[in-house]
Design an enzyme around this catalytic site. Structure first.
Site, PDB file in Angstrom:
ATOM      1  N   CYS A  63       0.896  -1.158   0.000  1.00 23.35           N
ATOM      2  CA  CYS A  63       0.000   0.000   0.000  1.00 23.35           C
ATOM      3  C   CYS A  63       0.929   1.200   0.000  1.00 23.35           C
ATOM      4  CB  CYS A  63      -0.925   0.039   1.214  1.00 23.35           C
ATOM      5  SG  CYS A  63      -1.859   1.583   1.255  1.00 23.35           S
ATOM      6  N   CYS A 100      -0.565   4.133   2.536  1.00 21.40           N
ATOM      7  CA  CYS A 100      -0.573   3.929   3.991  1.00 21.40           C
ATOM      8  C   CYS A 100      -0.277   2.464   4.287  1.00 21.40           C
ATOM      9  CB  CYS A 100      -1.887   4.395   4.601  1.00 21.40           C
ATOM     10  SG  CYS A 100      -3.377   3.933   3.694  1.00 21.40           S
ATOM     11  N   SER A 101      -1.267   1.684   4.698  1.00 18.42           N
ATOM     12  CA  SER A 101      -0.975   0.290   5.025  1.00 18.42           C
ATOM     13  C   SER A 101      -2.199  -0.595   4.828  1.00 18.42           C
ATOM     14  CB  SER A 101      -0.468   0.183   6.468  1.00 18.42           C
ATOM     15  OG  SER A 101      -1.420   0.760   7.342  1.00 18.42           O
ATOM     16  N   CYS A 102      -2.984  -0.367   3.776  1.00 17.74           N
ATOM     17  CA  CYS A 102      -4.159  -1.196   3.497  1.00 17.74           C
ATOM     18  C   CYS A 102      -3.744  -2.654   3.384  1.00 17.74           C
ATOM     19  CB  CYS A 102      -4.839  -0.736   2.205  1.00 17.74           C
ATOM     20  SG  CYS A 102      -5.514   0.933   2.340  1.00 17.74           S
TER      21      CYS A 102
HETATM   22 FE    FE Z   1      -3.463   1.947   2.796  1.00 20.06          FE
END
Ligand code: FE
Length: 199
Positions: free
Chosen positions: A104, A107-109
């Protein structure tokens, strides 16, 4: 301009998260016990083993594999895996010549119901930048050497498409049960930074 600054003058993420939680709790917008419950669930009850069950089932059941590749969210839901960060699951399949790896960049999906909470390396700005720029080099540094005959596709996860890798079933596992196969599947293989090895 960057959409997600990591400048040195900002407090570290855990401090900021704590401040945010305190503020939201104080305003009565969230309930601290509910947050603890959610974190506890994803750390202790959910983990990569859910995703490993999905992969093993797809390896032994061709019709399930088909459904998984067509509508990931519905197919993982058949096994009871759903919930926050489990919407819009898109499953991509790796084989000898095609390799998908997930990131991602924003961000951190990450597919929480299948893999639990994302590991630190997945959230690391260096991983998020380099896997896009030089995937072959970075994968090699992470222990996965892919030959020049392997096409690498970097999948950028978001809230609309949360990617999940169906790794290739390793040769020599024909006699293994679904449960035994699930035991071989690692979190790294389901993000695409590793392959699954036979025991
Ligand atoms: Fe994300």
């Amino acid at each position: 301009m960057t959409a997600f600054p990591h400048s040195a003058d900002r407090a570290p993420a855990p401090v900021r998260a704590e401040a945010l939680e305190a503020l939201l709790t104080e305003r009565g917008l969230v309930n601290a016990a509910a947050i603890d419950g959610l974190i506890n669930r994803f750390v202790n009850d959910v983990g990569p083993m859910n995703g490993a069950q999905v992969v093993a089932k797809a390896w032994v059941d061709p019709e399930y594999r088909e459904r998984l590749l067509t509508d990931g969210t519905a197919a993982v839901g058949e096994l009871g895996f759903s919930g926050p960060q489990g919407e819009h699951i898109v499953v991509v399949e790796n084989d000898d010549t095609t390799h998908n790896v997930v990131v991602c960049t924003l961000c951190s999906c990450y597919p929480w119901p299948l893999l639990g909470l994302p590991p630190n390396w997945y959230k690391d700005p260096a991983y998020r930048a380099r896997i896009v720029r030089e995937p072959r080099v970075l994968l090699s540094e992470m222990g996965l050497d892919l030959g020049d005959d392997v096409d690498i596709t970097v999948r950028d996860s978001s809230a609309e498409n949360r990617y999940f890798v169906l790794p290739k079933r390793p040769d020599g596992t024909e006699d293994m049960s679904e449960e035994e196969l699930a035991g071989l599947v690692t979190r790294e293989a389901m993000v695409g930074v590793a392959r699954v090895s036979a025991p």
